[in-house]
Structure formats: structure tokens, C-alpha cells
Design a protein around this motif. Structure first.
Motif, PDB file in Angstrom:
ATOM      1  N   SER B  43     -11.039 -45.004  32.879  1.00 46.30           N
ATOM      2  CA  SER B  43      -9.967 -44.934  33.854  1.00 46.30           C
ATOM      3  C   SER B  43     -10.584 -45.149  35.021  1.00 46.30           C
ATOM      4  CB  SER B  43      -9.412 -43.516  33.876  1.00 46.30           C
ATOM      5  OG  SER B  43      -8.578 -43.265  32.866  1.00 46.30           O
ATOM      6  N   ASP B 163      -3.353 -47.486  32.176  1.00 49.74           N
ATOM      7  CA  ASP B 163      -4.342 -46.441  31.818  1.00 49.74           C
ATOM      8  C   ASP B 163      -3.666 -45.590  30.873  1.00 49.74           C
ATOM      9  OD1 ASP B 163      -6.129 -44.613  31.456  1.00 49.74           O
ATOM     10  OD2 ASP B 163      -6.259 -44.156  33.566  1.00 49.74           O
ATOM     11  N   GLU B 164      -3.683 -46.015  29.484  1.00 49.26           N
ATOM     12  CA  GLU B 164      -3.266 -45.142  28.496  1.00 49.26           C
ATOM     13  C   GLU B 164      -1.868 -44.775  28.702  1.00 49.26           C
ATOM     14  OE1 GLU B 164      -5.631 -41.710  27.083  1.00 49.26           O
ATOM     15  OE2 GLU B 164      -7.539 -42.711  27.775  1.00 49.26           O
TER      16      GLU B 164
HETATM   17 MG   LIG Z   1      -8.593 -41.986  31.172  1.00 48.62          MG
END
Ligand SMILES: [Mg+2]
Ligand SMILES: Nc1ncnc2c1ncn2[C@@H]1O[C@H](COP(=O)(O)OP(=O)(O)OP(=O)(O)O)[C@@H](O)[C@H]1O
Lengths: 219, 243, 234
Positions: B43, B163-164
Motif C-alpha cells: 500500500s 489497493d486491495e
Molecule cells: Mg495494504
């Protein structure tokens, strides 16, 4: 002079002076709102010295009696060479007082907006001003309504302190009537009742808004 | 010239060094998957790429913009780089349509009619045309995430960072979001995505990067990387994912 | 502007100021103790007895919270003698402050008790506590611990609001200031000095309350006490 009793005429006079209480409250909320809003923004600034200055302002205003704010505005302004009607001193002091508390309430509301909202809007290339204007403040405003209305009740009540420098609002109006009638219990109970009639609905409104906020959605 | 250049980037939070010299370069139209254990710095790397985190040293160039201190230049970069987060982060006080139109209107000064048109188009792309007037809290998680993707796309970005984006979603909802992303990849968008969906990475990403302890531990074409891990760490990671 | 500041005059009136500070501290501390105790009792009986008692307590709280402290003082000081109860200015101040603070304390503690989870009460029942024991150990003590920072803010506000008692000629700090002002006409210096004294008193009171908080509830709560700003105003 014949002794009067506390009757309709006297009550009418109280009712009449209630308008000064309300006017002063409105001045305090508008003036204090503008100043407090600026301080709240400063409190959430990215610049540390600005944040510290704003925090100190809030701490000082909340650490001194409203009465002292009143005296300092009254004597301070006249010292600066202004020959002032009490309304100005009263309005100025109530504005300063309200700004210290509103700043803190609103700062809390701004900070209650999740950090991710800042990040999302920042990632969309908004300027800091745009982030405040379109994303953060609209959300903060919604949260701020109940405590702001609640604080308005405190302002209404604290305007009574301005009677001490001779500003004739509701609390002050009770005094000549008391002197004329010698029925202090009745007179001041009536004064209190009038304050209650203004404050209680506001308190209830604040509660209602609070409940709606917790029950409702995020909009 | 590559669309994304990351060169020897270091990033610390206080005493904790999270990125220890990361370099990579992504060509236009490529899809990079970032995988790795929790805390490996995925991240952080993504957030450095659009300036949400400031790097300590190194160089990042993305969509033709060099990442730097200047606020105006940074905003310019951000108009070309979209990012989508795990937690959607839609603006709750605005309708879906308003969420999407806001940035084009105020940042890029797009005319109202044009902004509406773009909004319709991106909503159609994510399959949510009928939700224009809905508020975020009336949508499922998967729908909200697709709106978030649409909101980024409305800025006409050259690079998209994810991000995810499916980590908070149930399997069925995950699928609908992944389909949107796969479509984007097919349409030639340059994408970097942090993901725990190994199958998706293998299938859609042209390259996969395995991050470990703040470094690029292993890097290569997705198929080869998954089929034939070179380091015990990646081996372990791929194996534990299959379980 | 030809005005020159002369803080020197204040030194002559040291005794006046000290006695004002002393009375401010005295009525503040007493009203905090009495008002807080009354708040605990009122919040408790309201919750345990319910019914008419609850209505009465709620009415009291609402009436006090929706009328100005100054007018409450007037009623006590000017009004009670009319009913045959003559009270001095200091006593009137103490009564007024206690009545006011009791209402706010009740409200704050009530809010605290309502935040206590039902399951904790059931756990208390399961352990075979009596109703009173449950109320004491499971509800009121945790509730007070929870709202302690808010209570402290209210105490500080009350101390600051004690300055209003000068309007009924209680010779506390603000009255000392007014007296010195009438003698010297150095109004601005005096009010600045006295304002700073109030600020110091507020900080000191906060620190003392934080220490009491550590002693009563441990560190975590006390830290909040130092930083929490007041939510409501007397
Ligand atoms: Mg992360
Ligand atoms: N703002 C921050 N301040 C301090 N430390 C941070 C911050 N953001 C991240 N970290 C730390 O940096 C390290 C890397 O975090 P990062 O979020 O990049 O990991 P990640 O690979 O994305 O993990 P995950 O899979 O859990 O999302 C972690 O140890 C994290 O605790």
C-alpha cells in the motif's frame, strides 16, 4: 411613589426586553459563528503554528469567565477611545465568547469526517479549498447541527451576564421592576420562565436532531 | 517511454523503513500485480505513486509527470492517475452521479452536460447505469466499489492504481468488481494493483511483483512467477495461498 | 492613545485580591463537592425509583439547564427572603452554584449510566447481587468513571461562572476586581490581571481534578480530563 404589583404591564416590559436578549444571541451566533469558523479551520490547518495558535485561543476563551471577557471588551474598547453604547461591548464580548466554543465544537465535527474522505478527494486532484468546500464541510455541517443548536441555548443564557455592565436585556429588565414592586420572587421567576420558554424548545430541538443524526443515514 | 518509473525509492515512517530501495517500470497498457505479506509495503508503494505519502529518496515518474514538492504539479499528476481504495471512500452526502461528476466539474472545469455524459458512460462501463440518482448507502459493497472505480475513470486517467479493492467484499461481489477491472485491462489501461486474488493476478496481470520486507523480492511475468518461484519466501507465500 | 498601563497599583490591593481568590476557591470547591454528590444521588434515585421521582428529577434538571445562572442567583438571593428565608451573599452564591451544578451533574451521570451495557447488568444479576449492589457496582461507578472528564469540564465551568456571583455582592475574585477598579480606575490592568488569575485557577483546578481522577480511576481517564474541553456551559 405608590407601590405597584407585578402585573401585566410589568410582564409586558419583560417581554419587550426579551427581544434584546434574542438580538444579542443572534449577534453572538453570527459574529461568533464567523470567528469560530475561522478558528476551527485554523485548528485543522496543515501548518503547525496556526494549529497551535488556534488551540491556544480556544483554551484561553474556555479558561476564563464570560464576565471577564465582557469587562475586558467593555473597558478595552473604551480605552481605545471608543465611547460605546453597551450593545456594542455586549455584542463584542458575546461574539468572542461564542467563537471560542463554536470553534471547538466545529473542529470536532471537521475531524469527525473520516481521513479517507480527505484522501479520496485529494486523489481526485482537488485543492485543499475544494476538499473543504465540496467534501468535508458538507459532511461536518450535518454532524454539527445538534451541538450547535445546543450551544445556542448556552448563548441565550449567557447573554444575561451583559446585564452586569448595564445592558438592558431580559435579566436586567427584572431589576427595576423588582425595585418598584418588591416582589422579587415573582419577578425573577417570571424572568426565568421567559428564558425557559426560549431555551427549552431549543434544547429539545438539539436532542431531536441528535437522535435523527444517529438513526439516519450518512446523508 | 514507460508510463510508470519508480527508481530506488526509500520511505520511512519514523524509525520504521517501509520501502528499502524499490525500482520498477511499467509500460503503457501493462498490468502489474503487487503481492506480498501484510506489512510488506504494498500500500505504501502505491500511495507514494500519487503523492499520498512523501518519499524520502528516489524518483517517481508517472504518466509523464515527475513526482515532486510543488502542489500544483502534484494535482496535475493526480488528474492522470486514478486510485481506488479497499474502503471505497465514496462521498456519502452525494448521489452516485454527483460523486462521479464532482471532480471533472471542479478540477477539470468540464461543462455540466459533458460531465453528465461522461458519468453515464463510466457508469455503463461498470454496469450501474440505473444507479445515477442513488446514494452510496443504498448500494451493496460491490456496487459502491464499482462506483468508486467509475469515479476515478471519469477523470480520464492514464494510469489506475488499485489497493486491495475486493478485500472487503463477499466472493460474489468480488467477482463483479474483478470483471470490471479485467475489462479495463483488456481496453488497454495501464494498471498497478495490490491484490490477494492470486488467480486474478495470474490471469490478468502481465507482470507480478512479490514484495517482501520493503523490497521487490521477486519479479517477472505472472505465469512464470507463480509456476516457478525462485525464492523460498515466494514459494512459501504461493503455497500458503493455495491451502 | 495616552493611556499608560500601571500594573504597580495592583500590589497595594494584594489582600483584596487574595481574599477574593480564597472565597472563589471556597465556594467553588464546596459547590463542586455538594453539587456532584447531589448529582449522584439524583441520577440514582431517578433510575432506581423511576415513576414520579424520575419526572420530578428530570423537570428539575431541565428547568435549571434552560435558565441562566444569574437569574437563579437572583431568585435565591432576592427571592428567598421574600419567602421568609434570609441568606447572606456567600450562602446564596453557594446555594445557587450547588443547585446549578447538581442539575448538570445529574444529566452527565445519567447519560453515563445509559451508556452502560445491559449485558453487564445481567452479569451482575447472575452473580446474585441485590438491586442496590448492581446499581452501585455495575452501573453508577462505571458510569462516573466514563463521564469523569465531562464532569470535570463542568466543574471548571462552574468555578469560572462563580464570577457571576459578584452581581449579588458576593465578595469573590470578580467582586474584588470591581472594588479595586472603583478605587483606582485602572480598569484594564485589573481585569487583565484577574482574568489571568482565573486562567491559572482553571488550569490548577483541571490538574487537581486529573490527580483525583488518577487516584479514583487510573491513568487513562485522567489524561482525558486534562485535555477534554467543556461541552456545556453553566
Ligand atoms: Mg495494504
Ligand atoms: N501512516 C503510517 N504511519 C506509520 N506506519 C505506517 C503507516 N502506514 C503504514 N505503516 C507501516 O508500514 C508498514 C507497511 O505498511 P503497508 O500498508 O504498506 O503494508 P501492506 O503491504 O499494504 O500490508 P497489507 O497487506 O496489510 O495492506 C507496516 O508495518 C505499517 O504498519
Amino acid at each position: 411613589m405608590t407601590l405597584k404589583t407585578f402585573g401585566l404591564d410589568q410582564f409586558g416590559f419583560l417581554l419587550y426586553s426579551l427581544q434584546w436578549t434574542i438580538l444579542l444571541t443572534v449577534i453572538a451566533l453570527i459574529g461568533g459563528g464567523l470567528l469560530g469558523f475561522a478558528v476551527a479551520l485554523a485548528r485543522t490547518s496543515q501548518l503547525k503554528p496556526v494549529r497551535i495558535a488556534a488551540a491556544s485561543y480556544i483554551q484561553i476563551i474556555q479558561g476564563i469567565p464570560v464576565l471577564m471577557i465582557l469587562f475586558l471588551s467593555y473597558y478595552g474598547l473604551s480605552l481605545a477611545g471608543f465611547e460605546l453604547p453597551p450593545l456594542i461591548a455586549a455584542g463584542a464580548s458575546m461574539t468572542i465568547y461564542a467563537s471560542g466554543y463554536l470553534a471547538e465544537i466545529w473542529q470536532g465535527c471537521i475531524q469527525a469526517v473520516p481521513k479517507q474522505q480527505w484522501e479520496a478527494s485529494e486523489s481526485l486532484a482537488m485543492t485543499r479549498l475544494q476538499q473543504y468546500r465540496y467534501v468535508v464541510l458538507p459532511q461536518a455541517m450535518r454532524i454539527s447541527l445538534p451541538p450547535t443548536v445546543g450551544f445556542a441555548v448556552q448563548v441565550v443564557k449567557n447573554t444575561s451576564i451583559t446585564s452586569i455592565i448595564g445592558f438592558v436585556e431580559l435579566a436586567r429588565a427584572g431589576q427595576p421592576i423588582n425595585n418598584a414592586t418588591f416582589q422579587p420572587f415573582r419577578v425573577f421567576l417570571a424572568v426565568a420562565a421567559l428564558y425557559f420558554v426560549v431555551c427549552y424548545p431549543l434544547s429539545q430541538l438539539s436532542r431531536l436532531l441528535e437522535r435523527r443524526l444517529h438513526a439516519g443515514s450518512n446523508r | 517511454m514507460p508510463e510508470v518509473i519508480v527508481e530506488n525509492v526509500h520511505k520511512s515512517f519514523g524509525a520504521l523503513e517501509v520501502l528499502k530501495g524499490v525500482s520498477l517500470s511499467v509500460e503503457r497498457g501493462e498490468v502489474f500485480a503487487l503481492i506480498g505479506r501484510s506489512g510488506s509495503g504494498k500500500s505504501t508503494l502505491l500511495r507514494c505513486m500519487n503523492g499520498l505519502e512523501k518519499i524520502n529518496s528516489g524518483r517517481i515518474e508517472i504518466a509523464g509527470h515527475a513526482l515532486g514538492e510543488d502542489a500544483k504539479a502534484l494535482r496535475k499528476l493526480r488528474t492522470d492517475v486514478g486510485i481506488v481504495f479497499q474502503s471505497y471512500n465514496l462521498f456519502p452526502h452525494l448521489t452516485v452521479g454527483e460523486n462521479i461528476m464532482l471532480a471533472p466539474r471542479i478540477v477539470k472545469d468540464v461543462a455540466k452536460a459533458k460531465a453528465r455524459e461522461v458519468t453515464r458512460e463510466v457508469l455503463q462501463l461498470v454496469g450501474l447505469s440505473e444507479k445515477f440518482e442513488s446514494y452510496p448507502d443504498q448500494l451493496s459493497g460491490g456496487q459502491q466499489q464499482r462506483v468508486a472505480i467509475a469515479r476515478s475513470l471519469a477523470m480520464r486517467p492514464k494510469v489506475m492504481l488499485f489497493d486491495e479493492v475486493t478485500s472487503a467484499l463477499d466472493p460474489e461481489l468480488t467477482e463483479e468488481v474483478l470483471m470490471v477491472m479485467e475489462q479495463l485491462a483488456r481496453d488497454g489501461m495501464t494498471m498497478i494493483l495490490v491484490t490477494h486474488e492470486m488467480g486474478f493476478a495470474r490471469r490478468v496481470a502481465t507482470q507480478t511483483i512479490f514484495m517482501h520486507k520493503g523490497k521487490i523480492w521477486e519479479h517477472g511475468p505472472s505465469a512464470a512467477l507463480f509456476a516457478n518461484p525462485q525464492t523460498p519466501e515466494l514459494h512459501q507465500f504461493v503455497k500458503s495461498d493455495v491451502k | 492613545m495616552s493611556y499608560t498601563f500601571q500594573f504597580g497599583v495592583l500590589a497595594q490591593y494584594q489582600d483584596q485580591i487574595l481574599s477574593g481568590i480564597w472565597l472563589t476557591i471556597k465556594i467553588s470547591v464546596l459547590s463542586i463537592i455538594l453539587g456532584c454528590a447531589a448529582g449522584i444521588v439524583l441520577a440514582s434515585v431517578r433510575s432506581i425509583w423511576g415513576g414520579a421521582v424520575r419526572l420530578l428529577v428530570d423537570a428539575y434538571v431541565e428547568i435549571i439547564r434552560n435558565t441562566p445562572f444569574l437569574v437563579q442567583l437572583f431568585i435565591v438571593y432576592f427571592g428567598l427572603p421574600g419567602l421568609g428565608l434570609r441568606v447572606g451573599a456567600d450562602t446564596a452564591a453557594l446555594i445557587g452554584m450547588t443547585i446549578n451544578l447538581a442539575a448538570y451533574s445529574t444529566e452527565i451521570i445519567r447519560a453515563g449510566t445509559e451508556a452502560i451495557h445491559k449485558s453487564q447488568i445481567e452479569a451482575g444479576e447472575a452473580l446474585g447481587f441485590t438491586r442496590f449492589q448492581i446499581y452501585r457496582h455495575v452501573i453508577i461507578v462505571p458510569a462516573i468513571a466514563k463521564v469523569y472528564p465531562a464532569l470535570c469540564s463542568q466543574f471548571v465551568l462552574m468555578m469560572l461562572a462563580s464570577s457571576i456571583c459578584s452581581a449579588i455582592s458576593t465578595q469573590e475574585l470578580a467582586a474584588s476586581a470591581a472594588f479595586i477598579e472603583s478605587q483606582t480606575y485602572r480598569s484594564f490592568e485589573i481585569y487583565i490581571a484577574v482574568t489571568l488569575i482565573y486562567l491559572a485557577l482553571a488550569l490548577a483546578l483541571r490538574a487537581v481534578l486529573a490527580l483525583i481522577g488518577i487516584w479514583l480511576f487510573g491513568r487513562r481517564i485522567a489524561r482525558k480530563t486534562m485535555t477534554a474541553l467543556p461541552e456545556v456551559q453553566a
